[in-house]
Design a protein around this motif. Structure first.
Motif, PDB file in Angstrom:
ATOM      1  N   SER A  28      41.985  73.762  25.022  1.00 30.42           N
ATOM      2  CA  SER A  28      42.436  74.776  25.975  1.00 30.42           C
ATOM      3  C   SER A  28      41.277  75.424  26.729  1.00 30.42           C
ATOM      4  O   SER A  28      41.477  75.987  27.805  1.00 30.42           O
ATOM      5  CB  SER A  28      43.262  75.854  25.256  1.00 30.42           C
ATOM      6  N   THR A  56      54.388  77.081  27.082  1.00 29.31           N
ATOM      7  CA  THR A  56      53.813  78.126  26.231  1.00 29.31           C
ATOM      8  C   THR A  56      52.311  77.926  26.028  1.00 29.31           C
ATOM      9  O   THR A  56      51.752  76.923  26.473  1.00 29.31           O
ATOM     10  CB  THR A  56      54.517  78.153  24.863  1.00 29.31           C
ATOM     11  N   SER A  57      51.681  78.858  25.360  1.00 28.88           N
ATOM     12  CA  SER A  57      50.241  78.756  25.086  1.00 28.88           C
ATOM     13  C   SER A  57      49.954  77.576  24.176  1.00 28.88           C
ATOM     14  O   SER A  57      50.744  77.260  23.297  1.00 28.88           O
ATOM     15  CB  SER A  57      49.757  80.044  24.416  1.00 28.88           C
ATOM     16  N   ALA A  90      50.215  73.522  19.490  1.00 31.59           N
ATOM     17  CA  ALA A  90      50.026  74.958  19.322  1.00 31.59           C
ATOM     18  C   ALA A  90      49.722  75.196  17.859  1.00 31.59           C
ATOM     19  O   ALA A  90      50.532  74.886  16.995  1.00 31.59           O
ATOM     20  CB  ALA A  90      51.266  75.718  19.754  1.00 31.59           C
ATOM     21  N   THR A 124      45.028  75.759  32.607  1.00 31.54           N
ATOM     22  CA  THR A 124      45.839  76.620  31.741  1.00 31.54           C
ATOM     23  C   THR A 124      46.523  77.730  32.529  1.00 31.54           C
ATOM     24  O   THR A 124      47.556  78.235  32.099  1.00 31.54           O
ATOM     25  CB  THR A 124      44.994  77.232  30.621  1.00 31.54           C
ATOM     26  N   SER A 125      45.983  78.092  33.691  1.00 32.63           N
ATOM     27  CA  SER A 125      46.639  79.135  34.493  1.00 32.63           C
ATOM     28  C   SER A 125      47.946  78.620  35.076  1.00 32.63           C
ATOM     29  O   SER A 125      48.903  79.370  35.240  1.00 32.63           O
ATOM     30  CB  SER A 125      45.716  79.607  35.608  1.00 32.63           C
ATOM     31  N   LYS A 156      49.438  75.987  33.600  1.00 31.12           N
ATOM     32  CA  LYS A 156      50.066  75.281  32.487  1.00 31.12           C
ATOM     33  C   LYS A 156      50.386  73.839  32.888  1.00 31.12           C
ATOM     34  O   LYS A 156      51.534  73.371  32.795  1.00 31.12           O
ATOM     35  CB  LYS A 156      51.324  76.007  32.015  1.00 31.12           C
ATOM     36  N   GLN A 195      58.534  71.467  26.419  1.00 27.93           N
ATOM     37  CA  GLN A 195      57.108  71.419  26.647  1.00 27.93           C
ATOM     38  C   GLN A 195      56.726  70.051  27.141  1.00 27.93           C
ATOM     39  O   GLN A 195      57.454  69.091  26.988  1.00 27.93           O
ATOM     40  CB  GLN A 195      56.380  71.672  25.319  1.00 27.93           C
ATOM     41  N   ASN A 240      46.808  75.127  22.026  1.00 26.41           N
ATOM     42  CA  ASN A 240      45.473  74.994  21.468  1.00 26.41           C
ATOM     43  C   ASN A 240      44.776  73.799  22.086  1.00 26.41           C
ATOM     44  O   ASN A 240      43.579  73.839  22.394  1.00 26.41           O
ATOM     45  CB  ASN A 240      45.567  74.837  19.960  1.00 26.41           C
ATOM     46  N   THR A 242      51.623  68.678  23.628  1.00 22.92           N
ATOM     47  CA  THR A 242      50.910  69.934  23.442  1.00 22.92           C
ATOM     48  C   THR A 242      50.903  70.313  21.977  1.00 22.92           C
ATOM     49  O   THR A 242      51.853  70.040  21.237  1.00 22.92           O
ATOM     50  CB  THR A 242      51.555  71.067  24.260  1.00 22.92           C
TER      51      THR A 242
END
Lengths: 113, 114
Positions: free
Chosen positions: B51, B27-28, B93, B67-68, B70, B3, B30, B91
């Protein structure tokens, strides 16, 4: 207000010896994190305390590492016995909900010979 | 997975110029945070972007987040010699409870020449 402090700033030990690192978080911060940076690699998460409880220790490399936070104040990270690959800089950070920002200490540089 | 991978790994500019550093992640998240580390010192928190935010400013710092894609970028305007340091994106999460463990990249070493 004092920031996060770590002791010692440097430690040089021989393979097989034991070393204990200490972290004093910012007063009142319930969350305490340990991270490590091995030379040339990323800073990696080791574990997270909430007060005296271990919330997440998924980053601890093996059972030679033991972290404690008795009383929910300062924390210690003991490496026993130390191996060459344990050399690096160990950072401690603290935070207080609901803010996600983490405040880092200056780090302890550990050298295992 | 790795990441918070910064780009470039090293950047050298003249005082007064702008410095742009990029960060990609997998990854996704916060939130995404930028930290600075002066040689031999600890990490200093610079700025956090959540985010659901796209851009944030703090003094001479401007952070964007896509975020699209990343990805995030850190812009330091009108750089000074004192800005010389390593810059890391991290990052976070949210993983339950109150755990915002950070995942760092290797960092960008910025050198600002007087």
């Amino acid at each position: 207000e004092a920031g996060v402090t770590q002791f010692p700033s440097h430690s040089v030990i021989e393979k097989g010896q034991t070393v204990t690192l200490r972290c004093d978080p910012i007063s009142g911060h319930d969350n305490l994190y340990w991270y490590r940076r091995v030379m040339g690699k990323e800073i990696k998460f080791l574990l997270h305390f909430v007060k005296e409880s271990k919330q997440d220790e998924s980053g601890m490399p093996n059972n030679r590492f033991l972290a404690e936070r008795t009383g929910g104040t300062y924390s210690t990270l003991k490496v026993q016995p130390a191996e060459l690959e344990d050399s690096g800089v160990y950072f401690c950070a603290s935070s207080q909900e609901p803010l996600p920002e983490q405040f880092f200490g200056p780090g302890t540089r550990l050298t295992v010979l | 997975s790795q990441q918070g991978e910064e780009d470039p790994q090293a950047l050298s500019i003249q005082e007064g110029e702008n410095a742009t550093m990029n960060c990609s992640y997998k990854t996704s998240i916060n939130n995404l945070q930028w930290y600075r580390q002066n040689s031999g010192r600890g990490l200093v928190h610079l700025i956090l972007i959540r985010s659901n935010e796209r851009e944030k400013h703090s003094g001479r710092l401007r952070v964007t987040l896509d975020t699209s894609k990343k990805s995030s970028s850190l812009l330091i305007t009108a750089s000074r010699a004192a800005d010389t340091a390593s810059y890391f994106c991290a990052t976070a999460a949210f993983s339950g409870g109150s755990n915002y463990k950070l995942t760092f990249g290797k960092g960008t070493l910025l050198t600002v020449n007087p």
